[in-house]
Scaffold this motif. Sequence first.
Motif, PDB file in Angstrom:
ATOM      1  N   PRO A  58       0.943  -1.380   0.047  1.00 34.36           N
ATOM      2  CA  PRO A  58      -0.048  -0.192   0.221  1.00 34.36           C
ATOM      3  C   PRO A  58       0.687   1.228   0.058  1.00 34.36           C
ATOM      4  CG  PRO A  58      -0.138  -0.645   2.188  1.00 34.36           C
ATOM      5  CD  PRO A  58       0.720  -2.110   1.128  1.00 34.36           C
ATOM      6  N   ASP A  59       1.895   1.550   0.397  1.00 31.55           N
ATOM      7  CA  ASP A  59       3.455   2.050   0.723  1.00 31.55           C
ATOM      8  C   ASP A  59       3.424   2.849  -0.632  1.00 31.55           C
ATOM      9  OD1 ASP A  59       4.763   4.577   0.579  1.00 31.55           O
ATOM     10  OD2 ASP A  59       5.679   3.589   2.570  1.00 31.55           O
ATOM     11  N   PRO A  60       2.913   3.635  -1.425  1.00 26.84           N
ATOM     12  CA  PRO A  60       3.675   3.169  -3.185  1.00 26.84           C
ATOM     13  C   PRO A  60       5.193   3.577  -3.474  1.00 26.84           C
ATOM     14  CG  PRO A  60       2.815   5.419  -2.488  1.00 26.84           C
ATOM     15  CD  PRO A  60       1.761   4.937  -1.626  1.00 26.84           C
ATOM     16  N   THR A  61       6.000   3.868  -2.380  1.00 29.46           N
ATOM     17  CA  THR A  61       7.434   4.064  -2.359  1.00 29.46           C
ATOM     18  C   THR A  61       8.216   2.845  -2.204  1.00 29.46           C
ATOM     19  OG1 THR A  61       7.524   5.171   0.450  1.00 29.46           O
ATOM     20  CG2 THR A  61       7.385   6.664  -1.756  1.00 29.46           C
ATOM     21  N   ILE A  62       7.121   1.964  -1.487  1.00 24.43           N
ATOM     22  CA  ILE A  62       7.986   0.204  -1.301  1.00 24.43           C
ATOM     23  C   ILE A  62       7.626  -0.332  -2.551  1.00 24.43           C
ATOM     24  CG2 ILE A  62       7.711  -1.802   0.138  1.00 24.43           C
ATOM     25  CD1 ILE A  62       7.451   0.571   2.078  1.00 24.43           C
ATOM     26  N   LYS A  63       8.024  -0.841  -3.594  1.00 20.85           N
ATOM     27  CA  LYS A  63       7.836  -1.862  -4.375  1.00 20.85           C
ATOM     28  C   LYS A  63       8.257  -3.846  -4.098  1.00 20.85           C
ATOM     29  CE  LYS A  63       7.720   2.058  -6.812  1.00 20.85           C
ATOM     30  NZ  LYS A  63       6.507   2.068  -6.950  1.00 20.85           N
ATOM     31  N   VAL A  64       6.858  -3.533  -3.230  1.00 19.92           N
ATOM     32  CA  VAL A  64       6.766  -4.470  -2.947  1.00 19.92           C
ATOM     33  C   VAL A  64       5.445  -5.641  -3.535  1.00 19.92           C
ATOM     34  CG1 VAL A  64       6.487  -6.684  -1.073  1.00 19.92           C
ATOM     35  CG2 VAL A  64       8.285  -5.061  -0.661  1.00 19.92           C
ATOM     36  N   ILE A  65       5.338  -6.812  -3.687  1.00 14.14           N
ATOM     37  CA  ILE A  65       4.382  -7.719  -4.443  1.00 14.14           C
ATOM     38  C   ILE A  65       4.125  -9.042  -3.269  1.00 14.14           C
ATOM     39  CG2 ILE A  65       2.955  -8.675  -5.763  1.00 14.14           C
ATOM     40  CD1 ILE A  65       3.121  -5.795  -6.675  1.00 14.14           C
ATOM     41  N   SER A  66       2.910  -8.484  -2.709  1.00  9.71           N
ATOM     42  CA  SER A  66       2.841  -9.224  -1.301  1.00  9.71           C
ATOM     43  C   SER A  66       2.106 -10.895  -2.318  1.00  9.71           C
ATOM     44  CB  SER A  66       1.954  -8.773  -0.491  1.00  9.71           C
ATOM     45  OG  SER A  66       0.523  -8.894  -1.896  1.00  9.71           O
ATOM     46  N   PRO A  67       2.244 -11.706  -1.034  1.00  7.90           N
ATOM     47  CA  PRO A  67       2.107 -13.142  -1.856  1.00  7.90           C
ATOM     48  C   PRO A  67       0.375 -13.739  -1.769  1.00  7.90           C
ATOM     49  CG  PRO A  67       2.995 -13.096   0.523  1.00  7.90           C
ATOM     50  CD  PRO A  67       3.500 -11.724   0.227  1.00  7.90           C
ATOM     51  N   ASN A  68      -0.152 -14.782  -2.144  1.00 12.36           N
ATOM     52  CA  ASN A  68      -0.822 -15.018  -2.709  1.00 12.36           C
ATOM     53  C   ASN A  68      -1.244 -16.194  -1.243  1.00 12.36           C
ATOM     54  OD1 ASN A  68      -3.329 -17.118  -3.961  1.00 12.36           O
ATOM     55  ND2 ASN A  68      -2.321 -16.851  -5.691  1.00 12.36           N
ATOM     56  N   LEU A  69      -2.314 -15.738  -0.838  1.00 11.59           N
ATOM     57  CA  LEU A  69      -2.562 -16.886   0.232  1.00 11.59           C
ATOM     58  C   LEU A  69      -4.039 -17.072   0.396  1.00 11.59           C
ATOM     59  CD1 LEU A  69      -3.178 -13.736   3.074  1.00 11.59           C
ATOM     60  CD2 LEU A  69      -1.398 -15.222   2.325  1.00 11.59           C
ATOM     61  N   PRO A  77     -10.940 -19.391  -3.128  1.00  9.03           N
ATOM     62  CA  PRO A  77     -10.811 -20.620  -4.533  1.00  9.03           C
ATOM     63  C   PRO A  77      -9.661 -20.463  -4.707  1.00  9.03           C
ATOM     64  CG  PRO A  77     -12.258 -18.804  -4.389  1.00  9.03           C
ATOM     65  CD  PRO A  77     -12.243 -18.758  -3.059  1.00  9.03           C
ATOM     66  N   LYS A  78      -8.947 -21.383  -5.413  1.00  6.97           N
ATOM     67  CA  LYS A  78      -7.125 -20.868  -5.639  1.00  6.97           C
ATOM     68  C   LYS A  78      -6.955 -19.913  -7.171  1.00  6.97           C
ATOM     69  CE  LYS A  78      -4.073 -23.845  -7.919  1.00  6.97           C
ATOM     70  NZ  LYS A  78      -3.426 -25.763  -8.563  1.00  6.97           N
ATOM     71  N   LEU A  79      -6.491 -19.205  -6.491  1.00  7.47           N
ATOM     72  CA  LEU A  79      -6.887 -18.251  -7.583  1.00  7.47           C
ATOM     73  C   LEU A  79      -5.017 -17.990  -7.955  1.00  7.47           C
ATOM     74  CD1 LEU A  79      -8.578 -15.333  -5.844  1.00  7.47           C
ATOM     75  CD2 LEU A  79      -8.573 -17.215  -8.291  1.00  7.47           C
ATOM     76  N   PRO A  80      -4.568 -17.293  -8.786  1.00  5.69           N
ATOM     77  CA  PRO A  80      -3.274 -17.498  -9.296  1.00  5.69           C
ATOM     78  C   PRO A  80      -2.525 -15.784  -8.064  1.00  5.69           C
ATOM     79  CG  PRO A  80      -4.926 -15.975 -11.520  1.00  5.69           C
ATOM     80  CD  PRO A  80      -5.203 -16.605 -10.131  1.00  5.69           C
ATOM     81  N   GLN A  81      -1.361 -15.770  -9.150  1.00  3.72           N
ATOM     82  CA  GLN A  81      -0.407 -14.984  -8.147  1.00  3.72           C
ATOM     83  C   GLN A  81      -0.906 -13.713  -8.808  1.00  3.72           C
ATOM     84  OE1 GLN A  81       2.197 -14.673  -5.377  1.00  3.72           O
ATOM     85  NE2 GLN A  81       1.195 -12.408  -5.733  1.00  3.72           N
ATOM     86  N   TYR A  82      -1.301 -12.191  -8.031  1.00  2.00           N
ATOM     87  CA  TYR A  82      -1.325 -11.187  -8.550  1.00  2.00           C
ATOM     88  C   TYR A  82       0.192 -11.308  -8.952  1.00  2.00           C
ATOM     89  CZ  TYR A  82      -0.733  -6.133  -8.236  1.00  2.00           C
ATOM     90  OH  TYR A  82      -1.273  -4.925  -9.766  1.00  2.00           O
ATOM     91  N   THR A  83      -0.021 -10.576 -10.529  1.00  7.61           N
ATOM     92  CA  THR A  83       1.470  -9.578 -10.750  1.00  7.61           C
ATOM     93  C   THR A  83       0.506  -8.407 -11.549  1.00  7.61           C
ATOM     94  OG1 THR A  83       1.342 -10.613 -13.260  1.00  7.61           O
ATOM     95  CG2 THR A  83       2.118 -11.546 -11.236  1.00  7.61           C
ATOM     96  N   GLU A  84       2.346  -7.942 -11.812  1.00  6.44           N
ATOM     97  CA  GLU A  84       1.572  -5.986 -11.937  1.00  6.44           C
ATOM     98  C   GLU A  84       1.910  -6.139 -13.283  1.00  6.44           C
ATOM     99  OE1 GLU A  84       4.494  -2.986  -9.907  1.00  6.44           O
ATOM    100  OE2 GLU A  84       5.225  -3.900 -10.123  1.00  6.44           O
TER     101      GLU A  84
END
Length: 301
Positions: free
Chosen positions: A225-236, A294-301
């Motif tokens: 959520p902080d746009p200054t931190i470029k991190v993609i959170s994992p799929n739960l 449900p099984k969902l794919p990992q979010y990617t940019e």
Amino acid sequence: MKKIFRWVGIVLGSLVGLLLVVGVVLFLIGNARLNKSYDFPPSNIVIPTDAASIEYGKHRAESLCQGCHGKDLSGINNWFSAGPLGTIDAANLTSGEGGFGREAASDEDYVRAIRHGIDPQGKPIFMPAVVSTANLSDEDLGAIIAYIKSVPPMDHVTNGQNFTPLAKILYTAGVLPQMPVETVSHEIHVTAPARGVSAEYGEYMVNTNDCHLCHGPELNGGPYPDPTIKVISPNLTLGGEVAFWTEEQFLNTIQTGTTPSGHELNPDHMPWDYYRLMSDDELKAIFMYLQSLPKLPQYTE
């Protein structure tokens, strides 16, 4: 040739002037949105005074509030600092000098801040957790407020939210996220499932903590959520690594900050050091809920 240069200069000057006008308009709109006054019907939530309720409120506040407002709830300077966008201090929640508890005129001011995302004057506050705390049941919200009011006063004057003109322009343009007051449902009364190890209660716990804020609306990951931190959170969801964990491994991950594969969670990105304070039953309920997704794919940019 001079005539060509002159026309080029006129065109460039016009473009610069147009950009300045657009920038000023966006700034004025953003400034107006940030200073808009909101009013919502009172909830009339009863704030309990018994020791058991206050202790439960403390338990919920340990994972919900302390990460941003400090263990003594006295606030944190430069909680968010993004250079050209400005700075935000996490508020002092106590009744000491500079504290929200001293500013609040009634219990309803606490409700308006936590459930609706506005200050006692009705102005928007940048408190990202409101998208989660807006889902707190009346009972849980009342217990948390009771606990906050019981905390010893701490004198700490914070500087609130200070957005730069650039931040206001980007906010209006949709580059920066909306203020919480613009996105939450603003329900006046909220109920919760019975506490216990169930997928229903696990969903409630997920919705009232910041899981969706970082892991996305479908919990299959998302940008930090902080746009200054470029991190993609994992799929739960069942499309991620958690699908292969046991309940014991899930609890151990949250309580120790280390995944079954040996990866150490960064507490600055995943506040496991606060979520570890949840009870075993609460964590089991969350795991049960995640396993039902449900099984969902990992979010990617």
